[in-house]
Write an enzyme that holds these catalytic residues in place. Structure first.
Site, PDB file in Angstrom:
ATOM      1  N   LYS A 143       0.825  -1.218   0.000  1.00 38.75           N
ATOM      2  CA  LYS A 143       0.000   0.000   0.000  1.00 38.75           C
ATOM      3  C   LYS A 143       0.859   1.269   0.000  1.00 38.75           C
ATOM      4  O   LYS A 143       0.597   2.190  -0.767  1.00 38.75           O
ATOM      5  CB  LYS A 143      -0.924   0.042   1.237  1.00 38.75           C
ATOM      6  CG  LYS A 143      -1.930  -1.099   1.283  1.00 38.75           C
ATOM      7  CD  LYS A 143      -2.950  -0.905   2.411  1.00 38.75           C
ATOM      8  CE  LYS A 143      -2.324  -0.913   3.799  1.00 38.75           C
ATOM      9  NZ  LYS A 143      -1.908  -2.249   4.274  1.00 38.75           N
ATOM     10  N   ARG A 176     -10.064   0.394   8.448  1.00 37.92           N
ATOM     11  CA  ARG A 176      -9.626  -0.968   8.734  1.00 37.92           C
ATOM     12  C   ARG A 176     -10.727  -1.796   9.379  1.00 37.92           C
ATOM     13  O   ARG A 176     -10.507  -2.970   9.653  1.00 37.92           O
ATOM     14  CB  ARG A 176      -8.454  -0.916   9.693  1.00 37.92           C
ATOM     15  CG  ARG A 176      -7.090  -1.113   9.045  1.00 37.92           C
ATOM     16  CD  ARG A 176      -6.052  -0.993  10.142  1.00 37.92           C
ATOM     17  NE  ARG A 176      -4.834  -1.679   9.837  1.00 37.92           N
ATOM     18  CZ  ARG A 176      -3.779  -1.120   9.259  1.00 37.92           C
ATOM     19  NH1 ARG A 176      -3.820   0.138   8.878  1.00 37.92           N
ATOM     20  NH2 ARG A 176      -2.686  -1.820   9.066  1.00 37.92           N
ATOM     21  N   ARG A 210      11.106  -6.372   5.394  1.00 42.33           N
ATOM     22  CA  ARG A 210      10.996  -4.931   5.655  1.00 42.33           C
ATOM     23  C   ARG A 210      11.489  -4.610   7.068  1.00 42.33           C
ATOM     24  O   ARG A 210      12.183  -3.625   7.285  1.00 42.33           O
ATOM     25  CB  ARG A 210       9.532  -4.489   5.471  1.00 42.33           C
ATOM     26  CG  ARG A 210       9.304  -3.002   5.702  1.00 42.33           C
ATOM     27  CD  ARG A 210       7.920  -2.568   5.272  1.00 42.33           C
ATOM     28  NE  ARG A 210       6.890  -3.060   6.173  1.00 42.33           N
ATOM     29  CZ  ARG A 210       5.572  -2.889   5.982  1.00 42.33           C
ATOM     30  NH1 ARG A 210       5.135  -2.264   4.912  1.00 42.33           N
ATOM     31  NH2 ARG A 210       4.695  -3.361   6.846  1.00 42.33           N
ATOM     32  N   ARG A 241      11.546  -1.435  11.736  1.00 44.98           N
ATOM     33  CA  ARG A 241      10.206  -1.121  12.235  1.00 44.98           C
ATOM     34  C   ARG A 241       9.786  -2.203  13.239  1.00 44.98           C
ATOM     35  O   ARG A 241       9.773  -3.396  12.930  1.00 44.98           O
ATOM     36  CB  ARG A 241       9.231  -1.060  11.048  1.00 44.98           C
ATOM     37  CG  ARG A 241       7.926  -0.403  11.414  1.00 44.98           C
ATOM     38  CD  ARG A 241       7.037  -0.239  10.198  1.00 44.98           C
ATOM     39  NE  ARG A 241       5.759  -0.871  10.419  1.00 44.98           N
ATOM     40  CZ  ARG A 241       4.740  -0.785   9.595  1.00 44.98           C
ATOM     41  NH1 ARG A 241       4.845  -0.112   8.464  1.00 44.98           N
ATOM     42  NH2 ARG A 241       3.609  -1.384   9.864  1.00 44.98           N
ATOM     43  N   ARG A 267      -0.995  -9.592  12.980  1.00 44.63           N
ATOM     44  CA  ARG A 267      -1.605  -8.534  12.164  1.00 44.63           C
ATOM     45  C   ARG A 267      -2.417  -9.117  11.010  1.00 44.63           C
ATOM     46  O   ARG A 267      -3.462  -8.598  10.637  1.00 44.63           O
ATOM     47  CB  ARG A 267      -0.526  -7.589  11.627  1.00 44.63           C
ATOM     48  CG  ARG A 267      -0.105  -6.553  12.685  1.00 44.63           C
ATOM     49  CD  ARG A 267       1.293  -6.047  12.471  1.00 44.63           C
ATOM     50  NE  ARG A 267       1.472  -5.290  11.265  1.00 44.63           N
ATOM     51  CZ  ARG A 267       2.650  -5.157  10.641  1.00 44.63           C
ATOM     52  NH1 ARG A 267       3.730  -5.758  11.135  1.00 44.63           N
ATOM     53  NH2 ARG A 267       2.742  -4.440   9.564  1.00 44.63           N
TER      54      ARG A 267
HETATM   55  P1  ADP Z   1       0.547  -2.254   7.779  1.00 42.73           P
HETATM   56  O1  ADP Z   1      -0.451  -1.937   6.699  1.00 42.73           O
HETATM   57  O2  ADP Z   1       1.827  -2.806   7.276  1.00 42.73           O
HETATM   58  O3  ADP Z   1      -0.036  -3.069   8.903  1.00 42.73           O
HETATM   59  P2  ADP Z   1       0.309   0.443   8.924  1.00 42.73           P
HETATM   60  O4  ADP Z   1       1.439   1.384   8.979  1.00 42.73           O
HETATM   61  O5  ADP Z   1      -0.871   0.796   8.084  1.00 42.73           O
HETATM   62  O6  ADP Z   1       0.986  -0.906   8.473  1.00 42.73           O
HETATM   63  O7  ADP Z   1      -0.250   0.177  10.413  1.00 42.73           O
HETATM   64  C1  ADP Z   1       0.581  -0.190  11.490  1.00 42.73           C
HETATM   65  C2  ADP Z   1      -0.256  -0.380  12.762  1.00 42.73           C
HETATM   66  O8  ADP Z   1      -0.876   0.870  13.129  1.00 42.73           O
HETATM   67  C3  ADP Z   1      -1.433  -1.364  12.654  1.00 42.73           C
HETATM   68  O9  ADP Z   1      -1.025  -2.704  12.886  1.00 42.73           O
HETATM   69  C4  ADP Z   1      -2.375  -0.828  13.744  1.00 42.73           C
HETATM   70  O10 ADP Z   1      -1.964  -1.243  15.029  1.00 42.73           O
HETATM   71  C5  ADP Z   1      -2.185   0.670  13.678  1.00 42.73           C
HETATM   72  N1  ADP Z   1      -3.180   1.295  12.763  1.00 42.73           N
HETATM   73  C6  ADP Z   1      -2.909   1.923  11.583  1.00 42.73           C
HETATM   74  N2  ADP Z   1      -4.042   2.348  10.992  1.00 42.73           N
HETATM   75  C7  ADP Z   1      -5.067   1.972  11.808  1.00 42.73           C
HETATM   76  C8  ADP Z   1      -6.480   2.080  11.743  1.00 42.73           C
HETATM   77  N3  ADP Z   1      -7.090   2.658  10.706  1.00 42.73           N
HETATM   78  N4  ADP Z   1      -7.215   1.570  12.770  1.00 42.73           N
HETATM   79  C9  ADP Z   1      -6.632   0.985  13.808  1.00 42.73           C
HETATM   80  N5  ADP Z   1      -5.305   0.832  13.937  1.00 42.73           N
HETATM   81  C10 ADP Z   1      -4.521   1.304  12.945  1.00 42.73           C
END
Ligand code: ADP
Length: 191
Positions: free
Chosen positions: A14, A91, A130, A136, A147
């Site tokens: 993404k 999400r 990654r 990270r 996740r």
């Molecule tokens: P990835 O898509 O690789 O999981 P992100 O950077 O989008 O990485 O998200 C990392 C973490 O941040 C998620 O695992 C979650 O804990 C939190 N997070 C991000 N966006 C949201 C969201 N819209 N709602 C709830 N938690 C979120």
């Protein structure tokens, strides 16, 4: 104006594809993951709360993230005149419903959902790689599995939600980055 959601499991690409979309379509990028990580780095109250969830591979509570999103939208109105690309949001179904209301209140709506589809074993490999490269904290095999489980339970139902609205566009997310982007481009150009 073009408002799109880039959708897919953790590790589906993404962020990578968002960068290319922004460059080509001059959209304003909102990544909720980036907003949360920035708050963790700056040691804000939000960052402290979010860190516990993120490190466990859990989602941050809906109320919290919805408030943040509304705030980011309002603070960046001037930068978002061409539209927004939402990355990592929504999400959950309640987040999608909230987004619909937030945009309707501002006289706009989501035009399309670009869904990057990648097989599970490839996702784990990408996330672990990654993590090795970027350090990270939540990119390790154990948290990645958690996740992905959270993704399947809470996030993947959004695919059907947006299919019902006729907005979901499936994109094969495996192959060369530029080839994937070309497919996205032809999808967006045909909207
Ligand atoms: P990835 O898509 O690789 O999981 P992100 O950077 O989008 O990485 O998200 C990392 C973490 O941040 C998620 O695992 C979650 O804990 C939190 N997070 C991000 N966006 C949201 C969201 N819209 N709602 C709830 N938690 C979120």
């Amino acid at each position: 104006m073009l408002n799109i959601i880039i959708f897919g499991a953790p590790g589906s690409g993404k962020g990578t594809q968002s960068d290319k979309i922004i460059e080509n379509y001059r959209l304003f990028h909102i990544s909720t993951g980036d907003v949360l990580r920035d708050n963790i780095r700056r040691g804000t109250d939000l960052g402290k709360t979010a860190k516990g969830y993120i490190d466990q591979g859990q989602l941050v509570p809906d109320e919290l993230i919805i408030d943040i999103l509304a705030q980011v939208l309002d603070e960046n109105k001037d930068k978002a005149t061409e539209g927004v690309i939402f990355d990592g949001f929504p999400r959950t179904i309640p987040q999608a419903e909230a987004l619909e209301r937030l945009l309707a209140d501002r006289g706009t709506h989501i035009d399309a959902v670009v869904g990057l589809e990648v097989p599970e074993d490839e996702l784990i490999q990408r996330i672990v790689l990654r993590g090795q490269e970027s350090g990270r904290a939540d990119d390790n095999a154990e948290t990645a599995r958690k996740r992905l489980e959270v993704y399947h339970n809470q996030t993947s139902p959004l695919k059907a939600y947006y299919e019902e609205q006729g907005k979901y566009r499936a994109i094969q997310g495996v192959g060369e980055i530029d080839d994937i982007f070309e497919t996205i481009k032809s999808t967006l150009d045909s909207l």
